[in-house]
Design a protein around this motif. Structure first.
Motif, PDB file in Angstrom:
ATOM      1  N   ALA A  34       0.832  -1.205   0.000  1.00  0.00           N
ATOM      2  CA  ALA A  34       0.000   0.000   0.000  1.00  0.00           C
ATOM      3  C   ALA A  34       0.859   1.245   0.000  1.00  0.00           C
ATOM      4  O   ALA A  34       0.577   2.218  -0.719  1.00  0.00           O
ATOM      5  CB  ALA A  34      -0.930  -0.015   1.206  1.00  0.00           C
ATOM      6  N   ALA A  35       1.932   1.241   0.785  1.00  0.00           N
ATOM      7  CA  ALA A  35       2.819   2.407   0.836  1.00  0.00           C
ATOM      8  C   ALA A  35       3.545   2.603  -0.491  1.00  0.00           C
ATOM      9  O   ALA A  35       3.748   3.744  -0.919  1.00  0.00           O
ATOM     10  CB  ALA A  35       3.820   2.255   1.973  1.00  0.00           C
ATOM     11  N   SER A  36       3.917   1.519  -1.146  1.00  0.00           N
ATOM     12  CA  SER A  36       4.589   1.674  -2.440  1.00  0.00           C
ATOM     13  C   SER A  36       3.638   2.258  -3.488  1.00  0.00           C
ATOM     14  O   SER A  36       4.070   3.047  -4.335  1.00  0.00           O
ATOM     15  CB  SER A  36       5.173   0.342  -2.917  1.00  0.00           C
ATOM     16  OG  SER A  36       4.153  -0.555  -3.283  1.00  0.00           O
ATOM     17  N   ASP A  37       2.362   1.914  -3.414  1.00  0.00           N
ATOM     18  CA  ASP A  37       1.381   2.517  -4.324  1.00  0.00           C
ATOM     19  C   ASP A  37       1.258   4.018  -4.072  1.00  0.00           C
ATOM     20  O   ASP A  37       1.163   4.805  -5.013  1.00  0.00           O
ATOM     21  CB  ASP A  37       0.010   1.855  -4.158  1.00  0.00           C
ATOM     22  CG  ASP A  37      -0.010   0.418  -4.645  1.00  0.00           C
ATOM     23  OD1 ASP A  37       0.905   0.033  -5.415  1.00  0.00           O
ATOM     24  OD2 ASP A  37      -0.924  -0.321  -4.253  1.00  0.00           O
ATOM     25  N   VAL A  38       1.271   4.405  -2.799  1.00  0.00           N
ATOM     26  CA  VAL A  38       1.187   5.825  -2.445  1.00  0.00           C
ATOM     27  C   VAL A  38       2.415   6.560  -2.975  1.00  0.00           C
ATOM     28  O   VAL A  38       2.303   7.626  -3.587  1.00  0.00           O
ATOM     29  CB  VAL A  38       1.055   6.005  -0.910  1.00  0.00           C
ATOM     30  CG1 VAL A  38       1.225   7.452  -0.504  1.00  0.00           C
ATOM     31  CG2 VAL A  38      -0.286   5.471  -0.433  1.00  0.00           C
ATOM     32  N   ILE A  39       3.592   5.976  -2.781  1.00  0.00           N
ATOM     33  CA  ILE A  39       4.828   6.617  -3.248  1.00  0.00           C
ATOM     34  C   ILE A  39       4.816   6.748  -4.765  1.00  0.00           C
ATOM     35  O   ILE A  39       5.196   7.787  -5.311  1.00  0.00           O
ATOM     36  CB  ILE A  39       6.059   5.822  -2.770  1.00  0.00           C
ATOM     37  CG1 ILE A  39       6.222   5.988  -1.257  1.00  0.00           C
ATOM     38  CG2 ILE A  39       7.321   6.284  -3.485  1.00  0.00           C
ATOM     39  CD1 ILE A  39       7.280   5.098  -0.656  1.00  0.00           C
ATOM     40  N   ARG A  40       4.379   5.703  -5.459  1.00  0.00           N
ATOM     41  CA  ARG A  40       4.324   5.769  -6.927  1.00  0.00           C
ATOM     42  C   ARG A  40       3.398   6.878  -7.415  1.00  0.00           C
ATOM     43  O   ARG A  40       3.716   7.585  -8.365  1.00  0.00           O
ATOM     44  CB  ARG A  40       3.860   4.429  -7.492  1.00  0.00           C
ATOM     45  CG  ARG A  40       4.957   3.447  -7.649  1.00  0.00           C
ATOM     46  CD  ARG A  40       4.505   2.234  -8.462  1.00  0.00           C
ATOM     47  NE  ARG A  40       5.202   1.082  -7.957  1.00  0.00           N
ATOM     48  CZ  ARG A  40       4.668   0.135  -7.205  1.00  0.00           C
ATOM     49  NH1 ARG A  40       3.411   0.146  -6.910  1.00  0.00           N
ATOM     50  NH2 ARG A  40       5.395  -0.866  -6.773  1.00  0.00           N
ATOM     51  N   SER A  41       2.253   7.025  -6.750  1.00  0.00           N
ATOM     52  CA  SER A  41       1.313   8.063  -7.193  1.00  0.00           C
ATOM     53  C   SER A  41       1.890   9.461  -6.970  1.00  0.00           C
ATOM     54  O   SER A  41       1.734  10.337  -7.819  1.00  0.00           O
ATOM     55  CB  SER A  41      -0.038   7.914  -6.482  1.00  0.00           C
ATOM     56  OG  SER A  41       0.076   8.214  -5.107  1.00  0.00           O
ATOM     57  N   PHE A  42       2.592   9.671  -5.861  1.00  0.00           N
ATOM     58  CA  PHE A  42       3.204  10.977  -5.613  1.00  0.00           C
ATOM     59  C   PHE A  42       4.377  11.225  -6.548  1.00  0.00           C
ATOM     60  O   PHE A  42       4.603  12.359  -6.988  1.00  0.00           O
ATOM     61  CB  PHE A  42       3.639  11.116  -4.152  1.00  0.00           C
ATOM     62  CG  PHE A  42       2.523  11.565  -3.263  1.00  0.00           C
ATOM     63  CD1 PHE A  42       2.233  12.914  -3.125  1.00  0.00           C
ATOM     64  CD2 PHE A  42       1.749  10.653  -2.584  1.00  0.00           C
ATOM     65  CE1 PHE A  42       1.191  13.331  -2.321  1.00  0.00           C
ATOM     66  CE2 PHE A  42       0.711  11.060  -1.776  1.00  0.00           C
ATOM     67  CZ  PHE A  42       0.422  12.401  -1.645  1.00  0.00           C
TER      68      PHE A  42
END
Length: 182
Positions: free
Chosen positions: A83-91
């Motif tokens: 989930a955190a990697s998805d957040v980082i990718r979107s930012f």
């Protein structure tokens, strides 16, 4: 709205602390705790609204709300790393995408550079090569400072939370080994 950021922060902080069964590596968990919520739950949808590059929270109100949302994500999500990697990718995508007018200018410069390169004189060729180097420097200035700031904040906060998460898992493994050896 001024209260939205404080409300989002308080709600995320409460979620992070109110996990049934405790967090992994704590005394209450007795090992690795099962996730309290399903990954497609309403809570994660609300956290995703805060942890999206297009969040409706303004300026300074976003940062503490995002910090607590990341803490809640690590406390409640069954796969906080994913989930955190998805957040980082979107930012990262939001921070490093070219602005529309800069992208159009770069494509125009590239076409002019191709036309000049086909001209023939050596001076025109040198000018074309200098023009091709200019968009590379303007690409760095095309990054939105606010989006870059949010990206770096999320990257640092996720790094810290991930370190704490891994240490908690390590403690849980050590406790399980000690209990097994007794």
């Amino acid at each position: 709205r001024v209260g939205d950021g404080a409300l989002a922060r308080a709600a995320a902080a409460l979620l992070a602390r109110a996990r049934p069964g405790g967090n992994a590596g704590t005394k209450e968990s007795a090992g690795v705790a099962l996730p309290a919520l399903a990954p497609d739950g309403v809570v994660f949808a609300a956290l995703a609204k805060v942890l999206s590059p297009g969040s409706s929270l303004s300026g300074r109100a976003w940062y503490p709300a995002a910090e607590q949302s990341i803490a809640a994500l690590y406390a409640l999500h069954p796969d906080p790393e994913g989930a955190a990697s998805d957040v980082i990718r979107s930012f990262a995508a939001a921070a490093f995408k070219p602005k529309k007018k800069d992208a159009d200018a770069e494509s125009t410069d590239a076409k002019e550079g191709e036309d000049a390169a086909g001209g023939g004189s050596e001076a025109e060729t040198e000018e074309a090569s200098l023009e091709k180097k200019a968009p590379a420097t303007s690409a760095a200035s095309a990054v939105d400072a606010a989006q870059l700031s949010r990206f770096l904040f999320v990257l640092g906060e996720v790094g810290l939370r991930h370190l704490v998460h891994v240490e908690g898992l390590g403690r849980a493994v050590r406790r399980a080994r000690v209990a097994r050896d007794r």
